[in-house]
Design a protein around this motif. Structure first.
Motif, PDB file in Angstrom:
ATOM      1  N   ASN A 298       0.986  -1.316   0.070  1.00 52.79           N
ATOM      2  CA  ASN A 298      -0.017  -0.068  -0.131  1.00 52.79           C
ATOM      3  C   ASN A 298       0.868   1.389   0.181  1.00 52.79           C
ATOM      4  N   PRO A 299       0.380   2.492  -0.274  1.00 50.19           N
ATOM      5  CA  PRO A 299       1.156   3.584  -0.135  1.00 50.19           C
ATOM      6  C   PRO A 299       1.664   3.881   1.311  1.00 50.19           C
TER       7      PRO A 299
ATOM      8  N   ILE B 222      -0.096  12.268   3.583  1.00 50.88           N
ATOM      9  CA  ILE B 222       0.833  13.293   3.090  1.00 50.88           C
ATOM     10  C   ILE B 222       0.107  14.100   1.899  1.00 50.88           C
ATOM     11  N   GLU B 223      -0.644  13.464   1.243  1.00 47.29           N
ATOM     12  CA  GLU B 223      -1.536  14.174   0.207  1.00 47.29           C
ATOM     13  C   GLU B 223      -2.888  14.959   0.742  1.00 47.29           C
TER      14      GLU B 223
ATOM     15  N   ASP C 102      -4.892  17.297   3.684  1.00 48.42           N
ATOM     16  CA  ASP C 102      -5.028  18.779   4.364  1.00 48.42           C
ATOM     17  C   ASP C 102      -4.836  18.224   5.856  1.00 48.42           C
ATOM     18  N   ASP C 103      -4.173  19.139   6.871  1.00 50.00           N
ATOM     19  CA  ASP C 103      -3.775  19.100   8.035  1.00 50.00           C
ATOM     20  C   ASP C 103      -5.288  18.645   8.914  1.00 50.00           C
ATOM     21  N   LEU C 104      -6.234  19.613   8.600  1.00 52.58           N
ATOM     22  CA  LEU C 104      -7.670  19.278   9.297  1.00 52.58           C
ATOM     23  C   LEU C 104      -8.102  17.962   9.128  1.00 52.58           C
ATOM     24  N   LEU C 105      -7.813  17.297   7.925  1.00 53.79           N
ATOM     25  CA  LEU C 105      -8.449  15.804   7.720  1.00 53.79           C
ATOM     26  C   LEU C 105      -7.684  15.185   8.651  1.00 53.79           C
ATOM     27  N   VAL C 106      -6.470  15.222   8.621  1.00 57.84           N
ATOM     28  CA  VAL C 106      -5.666  14.380   9.394  1.00 57.84           C
ATOM     29  C   VAL C 106      -5.835  14.815  10.827  1.00 57.84           C
TER      30      VAL C 106
ATOM     31  N   ASN D  28       5.635  10.449  10.748  1.00 55.86           N
ATOM     32  CA  ASN D  28       5.946  10.784   9.426  1.00 55.86           C
ATOM     33  C   ASN D  28       5.837  12.295   9.301  1.00 55.86           C
ATOM     34  N   ILE D  29       5.653  13.128  10.345  1.00 56.98           N
ATOM     35  CA  ILE D  29       5.592  14.424  10.344  1.00 56.98           C
ATOM     36  C   ILE D  29       6.964  15.299  10.961  1.00 56.98           C
TER      37      ILE D  29
END
Ligand SMILES: [Zn+2]
Length: 250
Positions: free
Chosen positions: A47-48, A53-54, A56-60, A78-79
């Motif tokens: 998987n990726p 990373i693709e 938006d920060d809000l969705l994360v 990963n950040i």
């Protein structure tokens, strides 16, 4: 010797984590010339490595609050932009926020005696805040210290300084539930909303457990049990401490 050094060097370069299976990978994406970017796939599950990373920060953040394991792995490993000094500042913010909530309720409890002018520390309410700050610091120290103790017990000789930093990072980032109590002071300033506080309390336990699980330092079951015991233990200690020392002095 050269081969050993090369192996250590290669291991030190592995800093990305597949959010799906938790396997260590070399990189999240590869940048080619002319701005072409290729998303790297995991060598284990194909998987990726990190689809976040693709996004938006809000969705994360929403996925993180929803306790998704993939989001916790992304935030933890990963950040790059979350540095160690940011974690220290965040932990200070949580301690201050926790102290403010405690002090706010203390002030409300003493409100009537302040109105009646029979409160001998009316001009020293800030003194109460500093006491609550110490309480809050002790609460976090007990909570984190207990989980660190359990993690060291489980790992034994394999425990390293890097694992301590990872554990601290996981625990601080998963203390975000502490901030959810602050809006309650606006919505119901005159009374304590015990149900909402209980929900924040349970959320913090689950968030700690998920973060510890994502860090791969503890198994899921031990993560949950140690988080629960650590938080209950810290709350009980503070309750005992404030009842026997602070409130008598105030
Ligand atoms: Zn994978």
């Amino acid at each position: 010797m050269a081969q050993a050094l090369k192996t250590i060097e290669e291991q030190s370069k592995i800093k990305c984590c597949c959010v799906t299976c938790g396997t260590a990978n070399d990189e999240l994406s590869h940048h080619y010339k002319e701005g072409v970017i290729k998303i790297i796939h995991c060598k284990q599950c194909q998987n990726p490595v990190d689809p976040y990373i693709e996004l938006d920060d809000l969705l994360v953040f929403i996925d993180f609050v929803l306790l998704k394991l993939r989001a916790h792995r992304h935030v933890l490993f990963n950040i790059d932009k979350i540095k160690y000094n940011h974690i220290i500042k965040l932990s200070c913010a949580f301690i201050l926020a926790n102290a403010y909530v405690k002090w706010f309720h203390l002030k409300n409890d003493q409100f009537q005696s302040i109105i009646n002018h029979d409160h001998h520390i009316f001009f020293a309410l800030e003194y109460g805040f500093y006491l609550k700050l110490i309480e809050s610091f002790l609460e976090y120290t007990i909570r984190f210290g207990f989980i660190l103790f359990i993690a060291i017990l489980q790992c034994g000789q394999k425990w390293t300084k890097e694992k301590s930093i990872l554990l601290f990072r996981a625990l601080v980032l998963s203390s975000i539930g502490q901030l959810f109590v602050l809006p309650l002071l606006i919505w119901s300033p005159d009374q304590r909303d015990y149900y909402a506080v209980l929900i924040c309390f349970i959320f913090t336990i689950l968030c700690h457990a998920q973060a510890l699980n994502a860090s791969q330092l503890l198994s899921p079951l031990i993560s949950f049990i140690s988080s629960t015991i650590a938080i209950v233990l810290s709350k009980l200690f503070i309750l005992f401490f404030s009842t026997n020392y602070f409130l008598n002095n105030v």
